[in-house]
Design a protein around this motif. Structure first.
Motif, PDB file in Angstrom:
ATOM      1  N   ALA A  56       5.819 -11.436  20.905  1.00 24.31           N
ATOM      2  CA  ALA A  56       4.727 -11.195  21.851  1.00 24.31           C
ATOM      3  C   ALA A  56       4.216  -9.758  21.776  1.00 24.31           C
ATOM      4  O   ALA A  56       3.075  -9.482  22.158  1.00 24.31           O
ATOM      5  CB  ALA A  56       5.185 -11.511  23.260  1.00 24.31           C
ATOM      6  N   ASP A  57       5.038  -8.832  21.280  1.00 31.15           N
ATOM      7  CA  ASP A  57       4.623  -7.426  21.206  1.00 31.15           C
ATOM      8  C   ASP A  57       3.385  -7.235  20.337  1.00 31.15           C
ATOM      9  O   ASP A  57       2.510  -6.434  20.664  1.00 31.15           O
ATOM     10  CB  ASP A  57       5.763  -6.546  20.685  1.00 31.15           C
ATOM     11  CG  ASP A  57       6.923  -6.451  21.663  1.00 31.15           C
ATOM     12  OD1 ASP A  57       6.760  -6.846  22.832  1.00 31.15           O
ATOM     13  OD2 ASP A  57       7.996  -5.989  21.248  1.00 31.15           O
ATOM     14  N   ALA A  59       1.040  -9.496  19.756  1.00 29.39           N
ATOM     15  CA  ALA A  59      -0.092 -10.070  20.482  1.00 29.39           C
ATOM     16  C   ALA A  59      -0.599  -9.092  21.536  1.00 29.39           C
ATOM     17  O   ALA A  59      -1.805  -8.907  21.698  1.00 29.39           O
ATOM     18  CB  ALA A  59       0.313 -11.396  21.113  1.00 29.39           C
ATOM     19  N   GLU A  60       0.325  -8.449  22.237  1.00 25.99           N
ATOM     20  CA  GLU A  60      -0.054  -7.457  23.249  1.00 25.99           C
ATOM     21  C   GLU A  60      -0.749  -6.260  22.606  1.00 25.99           C
ATOM     22  O   GLU A  60      -1.760  -5.770  23.103  1.00 25.99           O
ATOM     23  CB  GLU A  60       1.173  -7.002  24.036  1.00 25.99           C
ATOM     24  CG  GLU A  60       0.857  -6.050  25.156  1.00 25.99           C
ATOM     25  CD  GLU A  60      -0.041  -6.653  26.224  1.00 25.99           C
ATOM     26  OE1 GLU A  60      -0.770  -5.871  26.864  1.00 25.99           O
ATOM     27  OE2 GLU A  60      -0.028  -7.874  26.446  1.00 25.99           O
ATOM     28  N   ARG A  61      -0.225  -5.811  21.494  1.00 29.35           N
ATOM     29  CA  ARG A  61      -0.833  -4.692  20.776  1.00 29.35           C
ATOM     30  C   ARG A  61      -2.259  -5.061  20.335  1.00 29.35           C
ATOM     31  O   ARG A  61      -3.176  -4.241  20.397  1.00 29.35           O
ATOM     32  CB  ARG A  61       0.021  -4.323  19.563  1.00 29.35           C
ATOM     33  CG  ARG A  61      -0.427  -3.080  18.836  1.00 29.35           C
ATOM     34  CD  ARG A  61       0.485  -2.785  17.646  1.00 29.35           C
ATOM     35  NE  ARG A  61       1.820  -2.465  18.082  1.00 29.35           N
ATOM     36  CZ  ARG A  61       2.313  -1.221  18.121  1.00 29.35           C
ATOM     37  NH1 ARG A  61       1.563  -0.211  17.753  1.00 29.35           N
ATOM     38  NH2 ARG A  61       3.538  -1.019  18.519  1.00 29.35           N
ATOM     39  N   SER A  62      -2.428  -6.303  19.938  1.00 23.33           N
ATOM     40  CA  SER A  62      -3.742  -6.787  19.545  1.00 23.33           C
ATOM     41  C   SER A  62      -4.718  -6.750  20.719  1.00 23.33           C
ATOM     42  O   SER A  62      -5.873  -6.367  20.573  1.00 23.33           O
ATOM     43  CB  SER A  62      -3.613  -8.215  18.998  1.00 23.33           C
ATOM     44  OG  SER A  62      -4.857  -8.753  18.687  1.00 23.33           O
ATOM     45  N   ARG A  63      -4.238  -7.138  21.892  1.00 29.60           N
ATOM     46  CA  ARG A  63      -5.094  -7.098  23.089  1.00 29.60           C
ATOM     47  C   ARG A  63      -5.501  -5.667  23.443  1.00 29.60           C
ATOM     48  O   ARG A  63      -6.612  -5.421  23.893  1.00 29.60           O
ATOM     49  CB  ARG A  63      -4.372  -7.729  24.271  1.00 29.60           C
ATOM     50  CG  ARG A  63      -4.353  -9.219  24.216  1.00 29.60           C
ATOM     51  CD  ARG A  63      -3.783  -9.819  25.500  1.00 29.60           C
ATOM     52  NE  ARG A  63      -3.376 -11.178  25.243  1.00 29.60           N
ATOM     53  CZ  ARG A  63      -2.130 -11.563  24.998  1.00 29.60           C
ATOM     54  NH1 ARG A  63      -1.155 -10.678  25.008  1.00 29.60           N
ATOM     55  NH2 ARG A  63      -1.845 -12.806  24.762  1.00 29.60           N
ATOM     56  N   LEU A  64      -4.588  -4.735  23.246  1.00 30.24           N
ATOM     57  CA  LEU A  64      -4.855  -3.339  23.581  1.00 30.24           C
ATOM     58  C   LEU A  64      -5.716  -2.628  22.538  1.00 30.24           C
ATOM     59  O   LEU A  64      -6.600  -1.850  22.880  1.00 30.24           O
ATOM     60  CB  LEU A  64      -3.542  -2.574  23.753  1.00 30.24           C
ATOM     61  CG  LEU A  64      -2.669  -2.990  24.928  1.00 30.24           C
ATOM     62  CD1 LEU A  64      -1.318  -2.278  24.861  1.00 30.24           C
ATOM     63  CD2 LEU A  64      -3.369  -2.704  26.247  1.00 30.24           C
ATOM     64  N   TRP A  73      -0.096 -15.486  16.382  1.00 30.00           N
ATOM     65  CA  TRP A  73       1.087 -15.525  17.237  1.00 30.00           C
ATOM     66  C   TRP A  73       1.574 -16.962  17.317  1.00 30.00           C
ATOM     67  O   TRP A  73       0.928 -17.820  17.918  1.00 30.00           O
ATOM     68  CB  TRP A  73       0.725 -14.992  18.609  1.00 30.00           C
ATOM     69  CG  TRP A  73       1.857 -14.844  19.563  1.00 30.00           C
ATOM     70  CD1 TRP A  73       3.197 -14.844  19.288  1.00 30.00           C
ATOM     71  CD2 TRP A  73       1.751 -14.692  20.982  1.00 30.00           C
ATOM     72  NE1 TRP A  73       3.928 -14.682  20.434  1.00 30.00           N
ATOM     73  CE2 TRP A  73       3.068 -14.588  21.491  1.00 30.00           C
ATOM     74  CE3 TRP A  73       0.681 -14.620  21.861  1.00 30.00           C
ATOM     75  CZ2 TRP A  73       3.326 -14.426  22.844  1.00 30.00           C
ATOM     76  CZ3 TRP A  73       0.932 -14.454  23.207  1.00 30.00           C
ATOM     77  CH2 TRP A  73       2.251 -14.354  23.698  1.00 30.00           C
ATOM     78  N   CYS A 106      -6.611 -12.114  18.033  1.00 30.08           N
ATOM     79  CA  CYS A 106      -5.309 -12.787  18.068  1.00 30.08           C
ATOM     80  C   CYS A 106      -5.527 -14.284  18.237  1.00 30.08           C
ATOM     81  O   CYS A 106      -6.326 -14.713  19.064  1.00 30.08           O
ATOM     82  CB  CYS A 106      -4.462 -12.232  19.208  1.00 30.08           C
ATOM     83  SG  CYS A 106      -2.805 -12.943  19.309  1.00 30.08           S
ATOM     84  N   GLU A 108      -3.343 -17.781  18.918  1.00 29.81           N
ATOM     85  CA  GLU A 108      -2.064 -18.367  19.304  1.00 29.81           C
ATOM     86  C   GLU A 108      -1.990 -19.773  18.723  1.00 29.81           C
ATOM     87  O   GLU A 108      -2.922 -20.565  18.889  1.00 29.81           O
ATOM     88  CB  GLU A 108      -1.926 -18.427  20.821  1.00 29.81           C
ATOM     89  CG  GLU A 108      -1.872 -17.055  21.452  1.00 29.81           C
ATOM     90  CD  GLU A 108      -1.716 -17.109  22.962  1.00 29.81           C
ATOM     91  OE1 GLU A 108      -0.977 -17.997  23.456  1.00 29.81           O
ATOM     92  OE2 GLU A 108      -2.337 -16.279  23.637  1.00 29.81           O
TER      93      GLU A 108
END
Length: 110
Positions: A56-57, A59-64, A73, A106, A108
């Motif tokens: 998930a890290d 995916a989160e980095r992608s959002r940021l 993901w 990203c 999923e």
């Protein structure tokens, strides 16, 4: 389309999926077995890979941060390599569309 498989996925996926995702690699093949997520992110960005992960890290980095690199993901849990391969094969067309769409960062896959 070049995929970079994260450490949490089997390196066998590179050869198993070479017919539809040529030029893909695994972090182990790139000497990044002990690399942290930031190093993998930068490597994928420079080398124009899409990161494939169950982490998930990323995916989160992608959002940021947005892309590049793009992130696939995999949300299928601790699945056997054969199931991961099947999901990527069945989603190949969607993955190709995702890679062409500059507004998506990203994807999923369940």
């Amino acid at each position: 389309m070049k995929l970079l498989f994260d450490q949490n996925l089997s390196r066998k996926l590179v050869t198993r999926l070479a017919d539809i995702f040529p030029d893909s690699s695994h972090v182990q093949f790139e000497g990044m077995t002990e690399a942290d997520d930031s190093d993998i992110w930068e490597f994928a960005k420079v080398q124009e890979f899409c990161i494939v992960t169950q982490d998930a890290d990323f995916a989160e980095r992608s959002r940021l941060n947005g892309s590049p690199p793009k992130v696939l993901w995999l949300r299928c849990g601790n699945a056997p390599t054969s199931r991961v391969e099947a999901r990527l094969r069945s989603g190949a067309e969607t993955i190709q569309e995702f890679m062409r769409n500059a507004s998506l960062d990203c994807l999923e896959i369940y």
